[in-house]
Design an enzyme around this catalytic site. Structure first.
Site, PDB file in Angstrom:
ATOM      1  N   ARG A  19      58.334 -49.151  -8.884  1.00 25.09           N
ATOM      2  CA  ARG A  19      57.914 -50.168  -9.098  1.00 25.09           C
ATOM      3  C   ARG A  19      59.082 -51.511  -8.733  1.00 25.09           C
ATOM      4  NH1 ARG A  19      55.639 -47.621 -13.656  1.00 25.09           N
ATOM      5  NH2 ARG A  19      53.715 -46.688 -13.100  1.00 25.09           N
ATOM      6  N   LYS A  57      59.109 -61.287   3.389  1.00 25.31           N
ATOM      7  CA  LYS A  57      57.846 -60.597   3.533  1.00 25.31           C
ATOM      8  C   LYS A  57      58.126 -58.961   4.162  1.00 25.31           C
ATOM      9  CE  LYS A  57      54.617 -64.236   5.559  1.00 25.31           C
ATOM     10  NZ  LYS A  57      53.992 -64.303   6.890  1.00 25.31           N
ATOM     11  N   GLU A  82      61.895 -66.406  18.332  1.00 21.54           N
ATOM     12  CA  GLU A  82      61.754 -66.990  17.125  1.00 21.54           C
ATOM     13  C   GLU A  82      62.571 -68.126  16.778  1.00 21.54           C
ATOM     14  OE1 GLU A  82      59.378 -65.612  15.142  1.00 21.54           O
ATOM     15  OE2 GLU A  82      59.209 -63.412  15.319  1.00 21.54           O
ATOM     16  N   LYS A 104      64.025 -71.792   7.831  1.00 24.32           N
ATOM     17  CA  LYS A 104      63.043 -70.828   7.270  1.00 24.32           C
ATOM     18  C   LYS A 104      63.341 -70.875   5.795  1.00 24.32           C
ATOM     19  CE  LYS A 104      61.055 -66.488   7.182  1.00 24.32           C
ATOM     20  NZ  LYS A 104      60.908 -65.237   7.744  1.00 24.32           N
ATOM     21  N   GLU A 117      52.873 -68.358   1.288  1.00 22.27           N
ATOM     22  CA  GLU A 117      52.063 -68.811   2.349  1.00 22.27           C
ATOM     23  C   GLU A 117      50.704 -69.262   2.101  1.00 22.27           C
ATOM     24  OE1 GLU A 117      52.747 -66.348   5.860  1.00 22.27           O
ATOM     25  OE2 GLU A 117      50.877 -66.821   6.543  1.00 22.27           O
ATOM     26  N   ARG A 177      54.265 -72.514   4.995  1.00 18.86           N
ATOM     27  CA  ARG A 177      54.680 -71.461   5.493  1.00 18.86           C
ATOM     28  C   ARG A 177      53.964 -70.709   6.498  1.00 18.86           C
ATOM     29  NH1 ARG A 177      57.748 -66.013   2.595  1.00 18.86           N
ATOM     30  NH2 ARG A 177      58.212 -65.104   4.786  1.00 18.86           N
ATOM     31  N   ASN A 191      54.052 -69.000  11.673  1.00 16.13           N
ATOM     32  CA  ASN A 191      53.277 -67.844  12.396  1.00 16.13           C
ATOM     33  C   ASN A 191      52.865 -68.678  13.776  1.00 16.13           C
ATOM     34  OD1 ASN A 191      53.140 -66.021  10.321  1.00 16.13           O
ATOM     35  ND2 ASN A 191      51.261 -67.176   9.459  1.00 16.13           N
ATOM     36  N   HIS A 201      51.742 -66.243  16.770  1.00 10.52           N
ATOM     37  CA  HIS A 201      51.859 -65.209  15.930  1.00 10.52           C
ATOM     38  C   HIS A 201      50.504 -64.471  16.137  1.00 10.52           C
ATOM     39  CE1 HIS A 201      55.802 -65.217  15.181  1.00 10.52           C
ATOM     40  NE2 HIS A 201      55.807 -64.247  14.334  1.00 10.52           N
ATOM     41  N   HIS A 240      50.370 -61.081  17.649  1.00  7.61           N
ATOM     42  CA  HIS A 240      49.974 -59.834  16.932  1.00  7.61           C
ATOM     43  C   HIS A 240      48.773 -59.214  17.607  1.00  7.61           C
ATOM     44  CE1 HIS A 240      51.784 -60.911  12.813  1.00  7.61           C
ATOM     45  NE2 HIS A 240      52.773 -60.418  13.725  1.00  7.61           N
ATOM     46  N   HIS A 258      58.058 -57.661  19.846  1.00  8.59           N
ATOM     47  CA  HIS A 258      57.274 -58.530  18.824  1.00  8.59           C
ATOM     48  C   HIS A 258      57.866 -60.017  19.543  1.00  8.59           C
ATOM     49  CE1 HIS A 258      55.910 -60.682  15.337  1.00  8.59           C
ATOM     50  NE2 HIS A 258      57.256 -61.262  15.272  1.00  8.59           N
TER      51      HIS A 258
HETATM   52  N1  LIG Z   1      59.347 -59.973   7.615  1.00 10.36           N
HETATM   53  C1  LIG Z   1      59.167 -60.983   8.345  1.00 10.36           C
HETATM   54  O1  LIG Z   1      59.056 -62.146   7.986  1.00 10.36           O
HETATM   55  C2  LIG Z   1      59.379 -60.887   9.901  1.00 10.36           C
HETATM   56  C3  LIG Z   1      59.406 -61.825  10.662  1.00 10.36           C
HETATM   57  C4  LIG Z   1      59.564 -61.403  12.043  1.00 10.36           C
HETATM   58  C5  LIG Z   1      59.408 -60.281  12.652  1.00 10.36           C
HETATM   59  N2  LIG Z   1      59.053 -59.150  11.787  1.00 10.36           N
HETATM   60  C6  LIG Z   1      59.044 -57.718  12.405  1.00 10.36           C
HETATM   61  O2  LIG Z   1      60.206 -57.354  12.732  1.00 10.36           O
HETATM   62  C7  LIG Z   1      60.031 -56.415  13.666  1.00 10.36           C
HETATM   63  C8  LIG Z   1      60.768 -56.778  15.211  1.00 10.36           C
HETATM   64  O3  LIG Z   1      62.138 -56.782  14.806  1.00 10.36           O
HETATM   65  P1  LIG Z   1      63.247 -56.604  15.733  1.00 10.36           P
HETATM   66  O4  LIG Z   1      62.675 -57.336  16.838  1.00 10.36           O
HETATM   67  O5  LIG Z   1      64.629 -56.634  15.041  1.00 10.36           O
HETATM   68  O6  LIG Z   1      62.871 -54.886  16.195  1.00 10.36           O
HETATM   69  P2  LIG Z   1      63.794 -53.637  16.071  1.00 10.36           P
HETATM   70  O7  LIG Z   1      63.959 -53.413  14.777  1.00 10.36           O
HETATM   71  O8  LIG Z   1      62.687 -52.553  16.639  1.00 10.36           O
HETATM   72  O9  LIG Z   1      64.816 -53.537  16.922  1.00 10.36           O
HETATM   73  C9  LIG Z   1      64.791 -53.730  18.082  1.00 10.36           C
HETATM   74  C10 LIG Z   1      65.902 -52.419  18.788  1.00 10.36           C
HETATM   75  O10 LIG Z   1      67.015 -52.810  18.842  1.00 10.36           O
HETATM   76  C11 LIG Z   1      67.869 -51.707  18.175  1.00 10.36           C
HETATM   77  N3  LIG Z   1      69.111 -52.310  17.702  1.00 10.36           N
HETATM   78  C12 LIG Z   1      68.964 -53.009  16.418  1.00 10.36           C
HETATM   79  N4  LIG Z   1      70.272 -53.790  16.158  1.00 10.36           N
HETATM   80  C13 LIG Z   1      71.008 -53.210  17.211  1.00 10.36           C
HETATM   81  C14 LIG Z   1      72.422 -53.511  17.586  1.00 10.36           C
HETATM   82  N5  LIG Z   1      72.998 -54.213  16.791  1.00 10.36           N
HETATM   83  N6  LIG Z   1      72.820 -53.073  18.608  1.00 10.36           N
HETATM   84  C15 LIG Z   1      71.932 -52.334  19.657  1.00 10.36           C
HETATM   85  N7  LIG Z   1      70.751 -51.700  19.396  1.00 10.36           N
HETATM   86  C16 LIG Z   1      70.156 -52.363  18.184  1.00 10.36           C
HETATM   87  C17 LIG Z   1      66.792 -51.146  17.249  1.00 10.36           C
HETATM   88  O11 LIG Z   1      67.248 -49.899  17.153  1.00 10.36           O
HETATM   89  C18 LIG Z   1      65.552 -51.423  18.254  1.00 10.36           C
HETATM   90  O12 LIG Z   1      65.573 -50.392  19.197  1.00 10.36           O
HETATM   91  C19 LIG Z   1      58.649 -56.336  14.087  1.00 10.36           C
HETATM   92  O13 LIG Z   1      58.035 -55.150  13.589  1.00 10.36           O
HETATM   93  C20 LIG Z   1      57.895 -57.728  13.363  1.00 10.36           C
HETATM   94  O14 LIG Z   1      56.721 -57.429  12.754  1.00 10.36           O
HETATM   95  C21 LIG Z   1      58.937 -59.543  10.316  1.00 10.36           C
HETATM   96 ZN   LIG Z   2      57.741 -62.946  14.298  1.00  6.85          ZN
END
Ligand SMILES: NC(=O)c1ccc[n+]([C@@H]2O[C@H](COP(=O)([O-])OP(=O)(O)OC[C@H]3O[C@@H](n4cnc5c(N)ncnc54)[C@H](O)[C@@H]3O)[C@@H](O)[C@H]2O)c1
Ligand SMILES: [Zn+2]
Length: 359
Positions: free
Chosen positions: A120, A142, A184, A226, A236, A240, A244, A247, A251, A264
């Site tokens: 929890r 999030k 972003e 942010k 949100e 907030r 998006n 997005h 999405h 993404h």
């Molecule tokens: N929570 C939120 O507010 C929020 C906001 C934006 C995006 N997201 C989510 O984030 C995700 C996308 O994140 P992302 O773009 O970081 O993708 P990811 O986590 O898949 O990372 C991208 C790639 O880079 C590799 N990688 C990571 N760090 C590295 C490094 N330092 N050196 C070499 N390789 C590295 C990872 O293994 C992966 O293959 C999506 O699922 C999206 O929905 C969430």
């Molecule tokens: Zn995003």
């Protein structure tokens, strides 16, 4: 190092931004209720950085468990999430064990959700390793996993205890991932800071060359925006939602094309292009402003053309989005460059026109 502060009604936490922070575990220690952590990472990031973090923590007497997940958006699901719970339980981790998310947005979102659920609620800290995670996903609480029918459909608002963004970790990031993070960053300019759009236009080459001063400024400005927005509207209910931008369309692309085929950030870039075009159709932006946005995205190494899908498919995908309220699809559009606005529903004819013209 720069430290920003995110202040919310029930909590506040620091966002540390700088170089060579991974082994500065003094930044983590004050946030650990017990000298015990579970570091969650993936098969790509763990070989690069896990042992350095673990050694630095162990040198301070912190017991470390590591959980290494498969890499990729297609693994942001229940089965992979469960691997975290399996490891925590097999190692008899109590609720006060702190989860450390060492990875990009996928690891951050899954670790945060695991922390929200484990007994929890266990504490967690974000150590983002992609530009996208440093400027966006690690901040604001999030957390989620995907469902085959929709992105991030199962999750929770759950804040980390701290965020440590180490710019030096970006040295190993592939170029395509760096560009995805820039989407972003550009988003923040478009929704709220025209001056930052100009700064990005002038500094895009430096950012793509990984000039550390330029990157640090971009991460700082993004996190400032942010933190201010989330500080005002954690769950949100209002402002907030501007985060998006791009997005709703993005999405739909990610879900419609299969998780992992588009990054993404790439899907969001195309989504921002479509939102910009829709804003021009509504008379809020001039044609040359649409082209200015396109040039900036192209300069960042991002796509601007949407994949082909029938309008009915776009609508089906977008009507599953969390931004849907009382049956209306809510879009983030631009009143001007640097001013985002929420707009419910766009006429099918307008949508068809921007999709045709984008092609
Ligand atoms: N929570 C939120 O507010 C929020 C906001 C934006 C995006 N997201 C989510 O984030 C995700 C996308 O994140 P992302 O773009 O970081 O993708 P990811 O986590 O898949 O990372 C991208 C790639 O880079 C590799 N990688 C990571 N760090 C590295 C490094 N330092 N050196 C070499 N390789 C590295 C990872 O293994 C992966 O293959 C999506 O699922 C999206 O929905 C969430
Ligand atoms: Zn995003």
């Amino acid at each position: 190092m720069i430290t920003l502060d995110l202040t919310l009604p029930d909590t506040r936490y620091p966002i540390h931004i700088g170089r060579h922070l991974l082994e500065q575990v003094e930044l983590l220690l004050p946030h650990l209720p017990l000298p015990k952590v579970a570091i969650v990472s993936n098969e790509t990031v763990a070989p690069l950085y896990l042992s350095r973090l673990q050694a630095a923590l162990e040198a301070k007497g912190v017991q470390c468990l590591s959980v290494v997940l498969p890499d990729g958006e297609q693994h942001k699901d229940w089965a992979t999430l469960n691997l975290i719970f399996d490891a925590l339980l097999a190692n008899r981790c109590e609720r006060n064990t702190t989860l450390l998310a060492l990875g990009g947005g996928v690891i951050g979102d899954m670790t945060g959700f695991a922390a929200a659920c484990y007994q929890r609620g266990a504490p967690f800290i974000q150590i983002p390793t992609t530009l996208l995670a440093q400027v966006d996903s690690s901040v604001g609480g999030k957390t989620a996993i995907n469902h085959p029918q929709g992105k991030n459909m199962v999750g929770a608002f759950y804040q980390p205890r701290a965020v440590v963004a180490d710019m030096s970790l970006l040295d190993t990031l592939p170029d395509r991932e760096l560009s995805a993070g820039l989407a972003e960053v550009i988003k923040y300019g478009l929704i709220g800071d025209a001056g930052f759009i100009s700064w990005l236009e002038n500094n895009m080459a430096a950012l793509r060359a990984r000039d550390s001063e330029a990157l640090q400024y971009a991460v700082k400005r993004s996190c400032e925006m942010k933190a201010a927005i989330v500080g005002e509207d954690e769950k949100e209910h209002g402002v907030r939602a501007l985060l998006n931008l791009g997005h709703t369309f993005g999405h739909a692309i990610e879900t419609g094309q299969g998780y992992g085929s588009w990054l993404h950030g790439e899907a969001v870039a195309v989504g921002m292009m479509l939102a910009t075009a829709a804003s021009a159709e509504l008379g809020w932006l001039a044609r040359d402003e649409v082209e200015r946005v396109r040039r900036l995205l192209v300069a960042a190494g991002l796509p601007t053309r949407a994949p082909r899908m029938p309008l009915s498919r776009w609508l089906e995908l977008m009507s599953h989005d969390k931004k849907v309220s009382a049956g209306a699809i809510r879009y983030v559009l631009l009143k001007s460059l640097g001013q985002g606005v929420i707009h419910a529903n766009l006429a099918d004819t307008l949508l068809q026109k921007i999709l045709d013209e984008n092609d």
